[in-house]
Design an enzyme around this catalytic site. Structure first.
Site, PDB file in Angstrom:
ATOM      1  N   LYS A  41       0.813  -1.191   0.000  1.00 15.16           N
ATOM      2  CA  LYS A  41       0.000   0.000   0.000  1.00 15.16           C
ATOM      3  C   LYS A  41       0.858   1.258   0.000  1.00 15.16           C
ATOM      4  O   LYS A  41       0.412   2.343  -0.394  1.00 15.16           O
ATOM      5  CB  LYS A  41      -0.874   0.000   1.259  1.00 15.16           C
ATOM      6  CG  LYS A  41      -1.758  -1.222   1.402  1.00 15.16           C
ATOM      7  CD  LYS A  41      -2.373  -1.256   2.798  1.00 15.16           C
ATOM      8  CE  LYS A  41      -2.968  -2.601   3.069  1.00 15.16           C
ATOM      9  NZ  LYS A  41      -3.389  -2.707   4.503  1.00 15.16           N
ATOM     10  N   ASP A  98       7.887   3.615  -2.448  1.00 16.26           N
ATOM     11  CA  ASP A  98       7.941   4.610  -1.384  1.00 16.26           C
ATOM     12  C   ASP A  98       9.348   4.710  -0.804  1.00 16.26           C
ATOM     13  O   ASP A  98       9.868   5.796  -0.577  1.00 16.26           O
ATOM     14  CB  ASP A  98       6.919   4.285  -0.278  1.00 16.26           C
ATOM     15  CG  ASP A  98       6.941   2.813   0.148  1.00 16.26           C
ATOM     16  OD1 ASP A  98       7.788   2.029  -0.355  1.00 16.26           O
ATOM     17  OD2 ASP A  98       6.113   2.436   0.990  1.00 16.26           O
ATOM     18  N   ASP A 101      15.137   0.217   1.101  1.00 16.53           N
ATOM     19  CA  ASP A 101      15.887   0.059   2.344  1.00 16.53           C
ATOM     20  C   ASP A 101      17.058  -0.892   2.072  1.00 16.53           C
ATOM     21  O   ASP A 101      18.081  -0.482   1.529  1.00 16.53           O
ATOM     22  CB  ASP A 101      14.895  -0.463   3.393  1.00 16.53           C
ATOM     23  CG  ASP A 101      15.452  -0.523   4.796  1.00 16.53           C
ATOM     24  OD1 ASP A 101      16.257   0.329   5.164  1.00 16.53           O
ATOM     25  OD2 ASP A 101      15.070  -1.442   5.543  1.00 16.53           O
ATOM     26  N   LYS A 129      17.211   4.786   1.344  1.00 18.01           N
ATOM     27  CA  LYS A 129      18.032   4.583   2.548  1.00 18.01           C
ATOM     28  C   LYS A 129      19.308   3.876   2.122  1.00 18.01           C
ATOM     29  O   LYS A 129      19.502   2.678   2.382  1.00 18.01           O
ATOM     30  CB  LYS A 129      17.270   3.689   3.532  1.00 18.01           C
ATOM     31  CG  LYS A 129      16.473   4.427   4.578  1.00 18.01           C
ATOM     32  CD  LYS A 129      16.103   3.440   5.689  1.00 18.01           C
ATOM     33  CE  LYS A 129      14.814   3.832   6.359  1.00 18.01           C
ATOM     34  NZ  LYS A 129      14.353   2.814   7.323  1.00 18.01           N
ATOM     35  N   PHE A 150      13.799   4.745  11.090  1.00 16.64           N
ATOM     36  CA  PHE A 150      12.496   4.323  10.626  1.00 16.64           C
ATOM     37  C   PHE A 150      11.661   5.565  10.370  1.00 16.64           C
ATOM     38  O   PHE A 150      11.676   6.508  11.152  1.00 16.64           O
ATOM     39  CB  PHE A 150      11.825   3.413  11.664  1.00 16.64           C
ATOM     40  CG  PHE A 150      10.677   2.642  11.082  1.00 16.64           C
ATOM     41  CD1 PHE A 150      10.912   1.518  10.309  1.00 16.64           C
ATOM     42  CD2 PHE A 150       9.372   3.061  11.285  1.00 16.64           C
ATOM     43  CE1 PHE A 150       9.856   0.817   9.746  1.00 16.64           C
ATOM     44  CE2 PHE A 150       8.310   2.362  10.727  1.00 16.64           C
ATOM     45  CZ  PHE A 150       8.559   1.231   9.961  1.00 16.64           C
ATOM     46  N   VAL A 151      10.946   5.568   9.254  1.00 15.76           N
ATOM     47  CA  VAL A 151      10.135   6.740   8.907  1.00 15.76           C
ATOM     48  C   VAL A 151       8.692   6.322   8.644  1.00 15.76           C
ATOM     49  O   VAL A 151       8.424   5.195   8.231  1.00 15.76           O
ATOM     50  CB  VAL A 151      10.709   7.478   7.670  1.00 15.76           C
ATOM     51  CG1 VAL A 151      12.042   8.129   7.982  1.00 15.76           C
ATOM     52  CG2 VAL A 151      10.843   6.553   6.477  1.00 15.76           C
ATOM     53  N   ASP A 157       4.009   3.216   6.729  1.00 11.35           N
ATOM     54  CA  ASP A 157       3.276   2.877   7.955  1.00 11.35           C
ATOM     55  C   ASP A 157       4.175   2.312   9.038  1.00 11.35           C
ATOM     56  O   ASP A 157       5.290   1.845   8.789  1.00 11.35           O
ATOM     57  CB  ASP A 157       2.198   1.829   7.648  1.00 11.35           C
ATOM     58  CG  ASP A 157       2.803   0.435   7.441  1.00 11.35           C
ATOM     59  OD1 ASP A 157       3.719   0.298   6.594  1.00 11.35           O
ATOM     60  OD2 ASP A 157       2.389  -0.505   8.140  1.00 11.35           O
ATOM     61  N   ARG A 163      -0.131   6.141   7.533  1.00  8.60           N
ATOM     62  CA  ARG A 163       0.024   6.286   6.083  1.00  8.60           C
ATOM     63  C   ARG A 163      -0.540   7.618   5.593  1.00  8.60           C
ATOM     64  O   ARG A 163      -0.119   8.146   4.567  1.00  8.60           O
ATOM     65  CB  ARG A 163      -0.706   5.156   5.339  1.00  8.60           C
ATOM     66  CG  ARG A 163      -0.112   3.777   5.557  1.00  8.60           C
ATOM     67  CD  ARG A 163      -0.765   2.799   4.570  1.00  8.60           C
ATOM     68  NE  ARG A 163      -0.542   1.411   4.922  1.00  8.60           N
ATOM     69  CZ  ARG A 163       0.564   0.714   4.621  1.00  8.60           C
ATOM     70  NH1 ARG A 163       1.553   1.297   3.995  1.00  8.60           N
ATOM     71  NH2 ARG A 163       0.663  -0.556   4.948  1.00  8.60           N
TER      72      ARG A 163
END
Ligand code: IMP
Length: 192
Positions: A41, A98, A101, A129, A150-151, A157, A163
Site C-alpha cells: 500500500k 515509497d 531500504d 536509505k 524508521f520513517v 506505515d 500512512r
C-alpha cells in the site's frame, strides 16, 4: 510526540521534490508512454502525486506483496498477492516505490518486471536509505537520501498506522513506538 518522532521531510519539501522528479521523468521519457507500477500500500500516495507531475500519457498498475516478517525488519522474502494486469512486453516500465531500504524487495520486483519482456525497467523511489543497502540497487530516480531511521507518513506505515500523514516523520524512539504503536497519533501537523 517530541521524543518519539519528528518531521523529517515536511509536506512542502515533498511537494517540491515530487514536482522535480516529475519534470525529470517527463524529460527522459518524452515521446514514450511509460507504465508506472507501484507496490501497495505504501507506494500509493507517492504514485498519486508523481503521476500528476509527469506530463506524458502514462498508464498505472499495482502490485501487492506480502513479506514474511514485519515491514520494519524487511527480510526480503516476498510473495506476490496482486500482479500487474497489463501486458508489459515492449513497454517502458517504471517501478515506483515509497522507500528502498535493504534493496531486497526492489531487486525481486525488478527481476519479476524484467522477466515480462519490457523494453526498459527503471526504479523511482521517494526515499532512498542508501546506508542500509545490502544488495546493489541504484534507483535511477530518488527523491531523498534518507537517514538510517524508521520513517512513517506519506504512505509509509508502522503497523498500518500513519500512512495518511502529509509529512514524513522520522521515528527517534522505535522502542517507544513498538511499546505504544499509537504514540505518534498526537502528532498535529501544522496548518498548511
Ligand atoms: P527493503 O526490501 O529492505 O528495501 O524494504 C523495502 C520495504 O520495507 C519498503 O517498501 C517498506 O514497506 C519497508 N520499510 C523499510 N524501511 C521502512 C521505514 O523506514 N518505514 C516504513 N517502512 C519501511
Amino acid at each position: 510526540m517530541a521524543e518519539v518522532g519528528r518531521v523529517l521531510y515536511g509536506r512542502e519539501d515533498v511537494r517540491r521534490r515530487v514536482a522535480e522528479l516529475g519534470r525529470t521523468i517527463t524529460g527522459e521519457y518524452v515521446g514514450r508512454e511509460p507504465v508506472l507500477v507501484t507496490v501497495l500500500k505504501g507506494g500509493a500516495v507517492f504514485l498519486a502525486d508523481l503521476m500528476r507531475a509527469v506530463d506524458l500519457p502514462v498508464e498505472v498498475s499495482f502490485m501487492a506483496i506480502s513479506r514474511y516478517g514485519d515491514a520494519e525488519e524487511s527480510l526480503g522474502r516476498v510473495q506476490i498477492l496482486l500482479d500487474v494486469e497489463l501486458d508489459l512486453a515492449g513497454r517502458d516500465v517504471l517501478l515506483v516505490e515509497d522507500i528502498v531500504d535493504t534493496g531486497l524487495t526492489s531487486r525481486y520486483l525488478l527481476s519479476v518486471l524484467r522477466s515480462r519482456g519490457a523494453a526498459s525497467v527503471e526504479l523511482c523511489t521517494l526515499l532512498d536509505k542508501t546506508v542500509r543497502r545490502i544488495v546493489p540497487i541504484h534507483p535511477r530516480y530518488a527523491g531523498f537520501d534518507c537517514p538510517d531511521s524508521f520513517v512513517v507518513g506519506y504512505g509509509l506505515d508502522f503497523r498500518e498506522r500513519y500512512r495518511n500523514l502529509p509529512d514524513i516523520l522520522q521515528v527517534d524512539d522505535l522502542a517507544a513506538l513498538r511499546a505504544d504503536p499509537d504514540a505518534l497519533t498526537s502528532y498535529a501537523p501544522p496548518a498548511a
